[in-house]
Scaffold this motif. Structure first.
Motif, PDB file in Angstrom:
ATOM      1  N   ASN A 109       0.822  -1.209   0.000  1.00  0.00           N
ATOM      2  CA  ASN A 109       0.000   0.000   0.000  1.00  0.00           C
ATOM      3  C   ASN A 109       0.859   1.262   0.000  1.00  0.00           C
ATOM      4  N   GLN A 110       1.909   1.264   0.814  1.00  0.00           N
ATOM      5  CA  GLN A 110       2.793   2.425   0.859  1.00  0.00           C
ATOM      6  C   GLN A 110       3.512   2.615  -0.471  1.00  0.00           C
ATOM      7  N   ARG A 111       3.904   1.514  -1.084  1.00  0.00           N
ATOM      8  CA  ARG A 111       4.576   1.595  -2.382  1.00  0.00           C
ATOM      9  C   ARG A 111       3.654   2.246  -3.411  1.00  0.00           C
ATOM     10  N   GLY A 112       2.379   1.883  -3.365  1.00  0.00           N
ATOM     11  CA  GLY A 112       1.415   2.493  -4.279  1.00  0.00           C
ATOM     12  C   GLY A 112       1.310   3.993  -4.070  1.00  0.00           C
ATOM     13  N   MET A 113       1.353   4.434  -2.815  1.00  0.00           N
ATOM     14  CA  MET A 113       1.309   5.866  -2.533  1.00  0.00           C
ATOM     15  C   MET A 113       2.545   6.580  -3.077  1.00  0.00           C
ATOM     16  N   LEU A 114       3.712   5.989  -2.865  1.00  0.00           N
ATOM     17  CA  LEU A 114       4.954   6.616  -3.323  1.00  0.00           C
ATOM     18  C   LEU A 114       4.968   6.762  -4.845  1.00  0.00           C
ATOM     19  N   LEU A 115       4.574   5.698  -5.537  1.00  0.00           N
ATOM     20  CA  LEU A 115       4.536   5.765  -6.997  1.00  0.00           C
ATOM     21  C   LEU A 115       3.452   6.725  -7.471  1.00  0.00           C
ATOM     22  N   GLY A 116       2.359   6.789  -6.720  1.00  0.00           N
ATOM     23  CA  GLY A 116       1.288   7.726  -7.058  1.00  0.00           C
ATOM     24  C   GLY A 116       1.740   9.167  -6.951  1.00  0.00           C
ATOM     25  N   TRP A 117       2.548   9.472  -5.933  1.00  0.00           N
ATOM     26  CA  TRP A 117       3.075  10.829  -5.812  1.00  0.00           C
ATOM     27  C   TRP A 117       3.972  11.181  -6.986  1.00  0.00           C
ATOM     28  N   LEU A 118       4.801  10.237  -7.407  1.00  0.00           N
ATOM     29  CA  LEU A 118       5.656  10.508  -8.561  1.00  0.00           C
ATOM     30  C   LEU A 118       4.819  10.824  -9.792  1.00  0.00           C
ATOM     31  N   ASP A 119       3.728  10.087  -9.968  1.00  0.00           N
ATOM     32  CA  ASP A 119       2.815  10.385 -11.077  1.00  0.00           C
ATOM     33  C   ASP A 119       2.215  11.777 -10.918  1.00  0.00           C
ATOM     34  N   LEU A 120       1.775  12.087  -9.703  1.00  0.00           N
ATOM     35  CA  LEU A 120       1.166  13.387  -9.417  1.00  0.00           C
ATOM     36  C   LEU A 120       2.128  14.527  -9.710  1.00  0.00           C
ATOM     37  N   TRP A 121       3.403  14.296  -9.395  1.00  0.00           N
ATOM     38  CA  TRP A 121       4.422  15.331  -9.618  1.00  0.00           C
ATOM     39  C   TRP A 121       4.936  15.344 -11.060  1.00  0.00           C
ATOM     40  N   GLY A 122       4.515  14.381 -11.863  1.00  0.00           N
ATOM     41  CA  GLY A 122       4.980  14.307 -13.243  1.00  0.00           C
ATOM     42  C   GLY A 122       6.433  13.907 -13.352  1.00  0.00           C
ATOM     43  N   LEU A 123       6.893  13.055 -12.420  1.00  0.00           N
ATOM     44  CA  LEU A 123       8.298  12.656 -12.384  1.00  0.00           C
ATOM     45  C   LEU A 123       8.456  11.174 -12.711  1.00  0.00           C
ATOM     46  N   PRO A 124       9.594  10.783 -13.280  1.00  0.00           N
ATOM     47  CA  PRO A 124       9.819   9.369 -13.635  1.00  0.00           C
ATOM     48  C   PRO A 124       9.921   8.489 -12.398  1.00  0.00           C
ATOM     49  N   LYS A 125       9.469   7.259 -12.535  1.00  0.00           N
ATOM     50  CA  LYS A 125       9.539   6.302 -11.428  1.00  0.00           C
ATOM     51  C   LYS A 125      10.921   5.684 -11.296  1.00  0.00           C
ATOM     52  N   ALA A 126      11.748   5.856 -12.302  1.00  0.00           N
ATOM     53  CA  ALA A 126      13.117   5.328 -12.267  1.00  0.00           C
ATOM     54  C   ALA A 126      14.012   6.253 -13.088  1.00  0.00           C
ATOM     55  N   GLU A 127      15.257   6.407 -12.623  1.00  0.00           N
ATOM     56  CA  GLU A 127      16.227   7.208 -13.351  1.00  0.00           C
ATOM     57  C   GLU A 127      17.533   6.427 -13.419  1.00  0.00           C
ATOM     58  N   ALA A 128      17.831   5.925 -14.592  1.00  0.00           N
ATOM     59  CA  ALA A 128      19.006   5.073 -14.763  1.00  0.00           C
ATOM     60  C   ALA A 128      20.297   5.799 -14.406  1.00  0.00           C
ATOM     61  N   ALA A 129      20.326   7.104 -14.606  1.00  0.00           N
ATOM     62  CA  ALA A 129      21.555   7.858 -14.358  1.00  0.00           C
ATOM     63  C   ALA A 129      21.776   8.148 -12.878  1.00  0.00           C
ATOM     64  N   LYS A 130      20.773   7.907 -12.042  1.00  0.00           N
ATOM     65  CA  LYS A 130      20.866   8.212 -10.613  1.00  0.00           C
ATOM     66  C   LYS A 130      21.259   6.972  -9.823  1.00  0.00           C
ATOM     67  N   GLU A 131      22.277   7.121  -8.983  1.00  0.00           N
ATOM     68  CA  GLU A 131      22.644   6.029  -8.091  1.00  0.00           C
ATOM     69  C   GLU A 131      21.626   5.965  -6.954  1.00  0.00           C
ATOM     70  N   PRO A 132      21.228   4.760  -6.521  1.00  0.00           N
ATOM     71  CA  PRO A 132      20.342   4.650  -5.366  1.00  0.00           C
ATOM     72  C   PRO A 132      20.948   5.363  -4.158  1.00  0.00           C
ATOM     73  N   MET A 133      20.110   6.054  -3.400  1.00  0.00           N
ATOM     74  CA  MET A 133      20.489   6.744  -2.171  1.00  0.00           C
ATOM     75  C   MET A 133      21.243   8.051  -2.425  1.00  0.00           C
ATOM     76  N   ALA A 134      21.382   8.475  -3.686  1.00  0.00           N
ATOM     77  CA  ALA A 134      22.117   9.710  -3.969  1.00  0.00           C
ATOM     78  C   ALA A 134      21.467  10.909  -3.292  1.00  0.00           C
ATOM     79  N   TRP A 135      20.162  10.851  -3.104  1.00  0.00           N
ATOM     80  CA  TRP A 135      19.431  11.977  -2.527  1.00  0.00           C
ATOM     81  C   TRP A 135      19.780  12.238  -1.059  1.00  0.00           C
ATOM     82  N   MET A 136      20.372  11.269  -0.366  1.00  0.00           N
ATOM     83  CA  MET A 136      20.680  11.468   1.050  1.00  0.00           C
ATOM     84  C   MET A 136      22.164  11.324   1.369  1.00  0.00           C
TER      85      MET A 136
END
Length: 217
Positions: free
Chosen positions: A89-116
């Motif tokens: 359920n939480q995963r659905g919310m997170l992906l839903g926000w990305l859709d709401l924001w118009g942002l990709p669900k995956a970015e190949a050029a981004k390393e995982p955890m780069a945001w923190m």
């Protein structure tokens, strides 16, 4: 009602409570609330957390379904069901926000955890290197998932509880990072709920491991 039922119910209620708060806040934002003007960018902590935690949660769901079919123990099966249900359920919310924001669900050029990476977090390995299918701290490797699929009975229970404890530790650190860095109130509230629920589940898993003569790794 058993101890496992009480703890599992409490964890699910906490997660759903924060999820409900997040949903309301998100709805307010869509209707013209203050967050509307602060739509996260693709490289923001908000977007990074949503993408990474969606991947992290998916593996928890996968492991929970595996152990459900590997044991008849009611406590472990119930815990696995609660984790799978809550994190799906939480995963659905997170992906839903990305859709709401118009942002990709995956970015190949981004390393995982780069945001923190710029945030010093106790217990978080900022130098973590992806290996054998484990993309982020706490995630099981392909080898470990294979071992879990092949295990049966108490052996499967112990391995699942150990892997899921590691998984939760990584998830809690990520969620704490979002609490510190994310700017969308709804997402911060959801992250706070994840911390509370997963810390509660880790205490339960420690008890279940002890009952089986084992401990977290």
């Amino acid at each position: 009602m058993t101890r496992t039922q009480w703890v599992s119910i409490a964890a699910v209620v906490l997660a759903l409570l924060f999820a409900g708060t997040a949903a309301v806040a998100s709805s307010v934002s869509r209707d013209g609330g203050s967050e509307q003007s602060r739509t996260p960018s693709a490289d923001s902590p908000d977007a990074g957390f949503a993408r990474d935690m969606a991947v992290h949660h998916q593996q928890a769901v996968e492991m929970s379904f595996i152990v459900r079919d590997s044991t008849d123990d009611e406590d472990v099966r119930r815990l696995a069901y609660d984790i799978a249900n809550t994190q799906a359920n939480q995963r659905g919310m997170l992906l839903g926000w990305l859709d709401l924001w118009g942002l990709p669900k995956a970015e190949a050029a981004k390393e995982p955890m780069a945001w923190m990476m710029s945030v010093p977090m106790e217990g978080m390995d900022h130098g973590y290197e992806a290996h054998d299918g484990s993309l982020m701290p706490g995630m099981a490797t392909k080898t470990e998932l294979k071992q879990l699929r092949e295990a049966r009975g108490e052996k499967a229970e112990i391995l699942y509880l150990q892997l899921m404890t590691d998984h939760h530790k990584g998830g809690v650190s990520m969620a704490q990072g979002c609490v510190r860095l994310c700017t969308v109130g709804a997402e911060k509230s959801l992250a706070e709920g994840m911390v509370a629920a997963q810390e509660s589940e880790m205490k339960l898993m420690a008890d279940l491991l002890k009952e089986r003569g084992a401990a977290a790794r």
